[in-house]
Design a protein around this motif. Structure first.
Motif, PDB file in Angstrom:
ATOM      1  N   ILE A 128       0.832  -1.202   0.000  1.00 21.15           N
ATOM      2  CA  ILE A 128       0.000   0.000   0.000  1.00 21.15           C
ATOM      3  C   ILE A 128       0.866   1.252   0.000  1.00 21.15           C
ATOM      4  O   ILE A 128       0.525   2.257  -0.642  1.00 21.15           O
ATOM      5  N   ALA A 129       2.010   1.213   0.688  1.00 24.44           N
ATOM      6  CA  ALA A 129       2.943   2.343   0.624  1.00 24.44           C
ATOM      7  C   ALA A 129       3.455   2.537  -0.801  1.00 24.44           C
ATOM      8  O   ALA A 129       3.607   3.672  -1.279  1.00 24.44           O
ATOM      9  N   ASP A 130       3.737   1.419  -1.501  1.00 24.93           N
ATOM     10  CA  ASP A 130       4.141   1.505  -2.910  1.00 24.93           C
ATOM     11  C   ASP A 130       3.057   2.189  -3.736  1.00 24.93           C
ATOM     12  O   ASP A 130       3.353   3.001  -4.631  1.00 24.93           O
ATOM     13  N   ALA A 131       1.802   1.840  -3.468  1.00 25.86           N
ATOM     14  CA  ALA A 131       0.702   2.428  -4.235  1.00 25.86           C
ATOM     15  C   ALA A 131       0.666   3.946  -4.045  1.00 25.86           C
ATOM     16  O   ALA A 131       0.455   4.700  -5.011  1.00 25.86           O
ATOM     17  N   GLU A 132       0.870   4.401  -2.831  1.00 24.32           N
ATOM     18  CA  GLU A 132       0.930   5.845  -2.584  1.00 24.32           C
ATOM     19  C   GLU A 132       2.053   6.490  -3.397  1.00 24.32           C
ATOM     20  O   GLU A 132       1.871   7.546  -4.016  1.00 24.32           O
ATOM     21  N   GLU A 133       3.222   5.843  -3.379  1.00 30.51           N
ATOM     22  CA  GLU A 133       4.371   6.370  -4.111  1.00 30.51           C
ATOM     23  C   GLU A 133       4.118   6.354  -5.614  1.00 30.51           C
ATOM     24  O   GLU A 133       4.487   7.299  -6.341  1.00 30.51           O
TER      25      GLU A 133
END
Length: 690
Positions: A128-133
């Motif tokens: 999910i952090a990757d998705a934000e990035e």
């Protein structure tokens, strides 16, 4: 989550462009422009903050004027964009690119073409952090107008909503089909809080173990990041109760969504409740619709009627990502297909009924009708006053007529009802329509510390045929608290409550309403371990509430939907053959043996390479020894790339006894027929109220 390959469709006009790029000249009539955009398909990577590179395929429109920019629509899943999902991805990428949107299809880290090790599980914090990035980086591309949307079906519906909850500034709207807000109660690992062994668990563990595309190198990095990683099936079996593991990204336990969302559900999909849940709580505009189909997009889901959801999606994206005032928020915000009662069938192409559009759920004029199970198999308007207890002998292998989860088309439910307590209303004198989640309460007792209950709402026709409408399972250990389970006290009455999964149905005059109560829903729910008997107490504390809506007879003008459009087949590959899942159930009433099996296979080509995948699964249990239930799965992927054959076979076994799940998973990798590596994982996992 269940992965789903989009159906392939045919449309002429696609061609190869120079430089290895693919382009497609669309021929459909477009609502926003007179001529479609040409587009290119490009592969690349985006670097995350920790240095891991994620693989991206862009479907990018060719600008018609200097400096023209486009919104970006991102889908992020682990389903291998370079092989398994290439053909289906192309159809959707082409559709939106031709209408002036960049589609960015991303493989989750550690899967497909993306770098890094396989995550610890689905929807990890890293994912999910990757998705934000990714949202931030995509919004800053030279060809981007700065506005990003996320969309997808199943896995990508889940992470679209999870990312939206974090509110990255550039994420302006999402589309989510067949998602979930509660990962312990409404996913494929624990259905309604009860253990469910789904073929998906084996599929994803197998496909995650394939080499990284597009080079498919078999080296030390591959073994470390993928092949040698413990399969997720062990992780999920070690998490048999609700808690932080499941709630970390579950929206049901977070603040309401504040990003606009277009929700799509299916009455024959196990996740359909999410559309209602999000609609109730979201703080941003919501457009929601639930059709008659299974785990699929509306233009091809079975059964129909189908419609072109992408045409509605374009209006949604145009409003939120391009700023076009097109009235999308002025149309009815809620849409559901009212199924007209029909005979049981497993192969309907179209369900009888009509669409109804409303501004809210529950709809105006809704009421509740409470019915009480009574003695002599009756379902009446008043509670029984006789106080008689109804005994039910537990038969662990009952339930196969309802299928593998609360979804898909089902045949006559008579076989399941023969091992259930059933209560029928008097034949109706006029039509009755319901839409919503029926509520059920049962006063019960048992002769052992743990059983499971299921409740099914059914339609009994005058000729005796029984159609399944919807159902739910109940894990009684969670009757007081999902976080602090408690065993039943043998012989002591207790009260169980649940909501039956969202449904619509018109009961016709002359038909009867049936409530069926059982202790087994095999193979959907793993059998409880103790043979014996449970008791149901009819009376004031045992009832079902039906969500009754005003009767409507046809689709209203506000519900007219666009017909499905032909899609663009990928010009670089095609499906060679496909045998969809075939389900078979065998029950021997004399011996008490029950077996449920399914098998499927598919083959396709891409750029002259050949890909094959086949799988078969089997569940077994015996009524006299329910503790000793068994599951066996086998999946084999054979990829032949530039004359090099990569052959991965995996075999999973789960066997239980009264106290333990015994789990074995074996991966066998061959290259050009030569054994490269074989590895087996084994664990003995204590049963905890399952």
């Amino acid at each position: 989550m269940r992965w789903n390959t989009a159906l392939l469709k045919k449309l002429a006009g696609c061609l190869f462009l120079t430089g290895g790029l693919l382009g497609c000249h669309g021929t459909a009539v477009l609502s926003e422009t007179n001529t479609p955009y040409e587009f290119v398909v490009e592969d690349g990577t985006l670097e995350m903050k920790d240095g891991v590179h994620l693989a991206v395929t862009y479907y990018r429109p060719v600008a018609k004027k200097p400096g023209e920019t486009f919104p970006v629509i991102m889908e992020k899943v682990p389903y291998r964009k370079d092989d398994f999902f290439t053909l289906g991805d192309y159809e959707y990428g082409a559709y939106f690119a031709k209408h002036g949107y960049v589609v960015a299809r991303v493989d989750v880290r550690g899967t497909g073409g993306s770098g890094g090790p396989i995550p610890v599980s689905e929807y990890s914090q890293a994912e999910i952090a990757d998705a934000e990035e990714l949202v931030a980086q995509l919004s800053k591309k030279s060809w981007s107008n700065g506005n990003v949307g996320m969309y997808g079906i199943s896995w990508s519906a889940f992470n679209s909503m999870m990312t939206a909850h974090r509110k990255p500034p550039a994420l302006k709207a999402i589309i989510a089909a067949h998602g979930s807000t509660d990962l312990f109660y409404n996913d494929v690992h624990y259905i309604d809080g009860a253990l469910h062994t789904d073929v998906y668990a084996h599929q994803i563990d197998t496909d995650n173990s394939m080499p990284q595309s597009p080079d498919y190198r078999i080296d030390a990095t591959y073994f470390h990041n993928r092949f040698d990683r413990e399969p997720w099936i062990f992780t999920w079996l070690r998490q048999q109760q609700d808690g932080d593991f499941w709630r970390q990204e579950s929206l049901a336990f977070k603040t309401p969504l504040e990003v606009p969302v277009y929700l799509i559900g299916g009455l024959l999909d196990g996740y359909r409740d999410f559309a209602v849940d999000v609609s109730k709580t979201a703080k941003a505009p919501v457009m929601a619709e639930i059709g008659p189909w299974n785990h699929a997009w509306p233009e091809y889901g079975a059964p129909g009627p189908n419609y072109e959801w992408r045409a509605k999606a374009l209006r949604w994206w145009d409003y939120w990502l391009k700023g076009k005032a097109n009235g999308i928020l002025d149309q009815p915000a809620r849409m559901a297909f009212m199924r007209t009662g029909h005979a049981p069938a497993t192969d309907l192409a179209t369900v009888p009924g009509y669409w109804r559009c409303d501004q809210q759920w529950p709809v105006d004029g809704s009421t509740t009708r409470r019915l009480y199970p009574q003695t002599k198999r009756q379902l009446g308007n008043a509670p029984s006053t006789q106080g008689n207890a109804e005994k039910l002998r537990y038969r662990a292998g009952a339930g196969m007529a309802a299928g593998g989860w609360w979804g898909e088309q089902t045949g006559d439910m008579a076989a399941d009802d023969a091992h259930s307590l059933v209560y029928d209303s008097a034949p109706l004198t006029e039509a009755l329509e319901i839409m919503g989640m029926p509520q059920v309460r049962l006063r019960v007792a048992a002769d052992a510390p743990f059983y499971q209950w299921t409740v099914r709402l059914e339609d009994v026709a005058p000729d005796g045929q029984v159609s399944l409408i919807s159902g739910a399972a109940i894990n009684p250990s969670q009757r007081f608290s999902r976080l602090k389970p408690e065993a039943l006290i043998p012989g002591e009455p207790t009260t169980l409550s649940t909501a039956i999964h969202f449904t619509t149905w018109r009961f016709k005059p002359g038909h009867s309403i049936r409530l069926a109560v059982s202790n087994a829903q095999f193979p959907m729910i793993w059998p409880s371990p103790t043979p014996g008997t449970t008791t149901l107490f009819p009376g004031a504390e045992t009832w079902i509430d039906l969500p009754v809506v005003p009767t409507q007879h046809e689709t209203s003008p506000s519900c007219v939907l666009p017909a499905p459009e032909a899609g663009d087949p990928a010009p670089f590959g095609k499906e060679l053959e496909s045998h969809p899942p075939v389900f078979k159930s065998v029950r021997n009433e004399q011996t008490g043996d029950s077996t449920f099996t399914t098998a499927s296979d598919i083959a396709w080509t891409l750029h002259g390479n050949t890909y094959r995948s086949a799988e078969q699964y089997q569940w077994d249990v015996n009524d006299k020894a329910p503790a000793k239930a068994r599951f066996r799965g086998e999946r084999r992927n054979v990829f032949t790339i530039a004359g090099r054959e990569i052959d991965l076979l995996t075999v999973a076994r789960i066997e239980s006894d009264a106290t333990t799940f015994h789990v074995t998973f074996t991966k066998t990798l061959r290259e050009n027929g030569r054994l490269v590596r074989k590895k087996t994982w084994t664990d003995h996992i204590p049963r905890r109220y399952q």
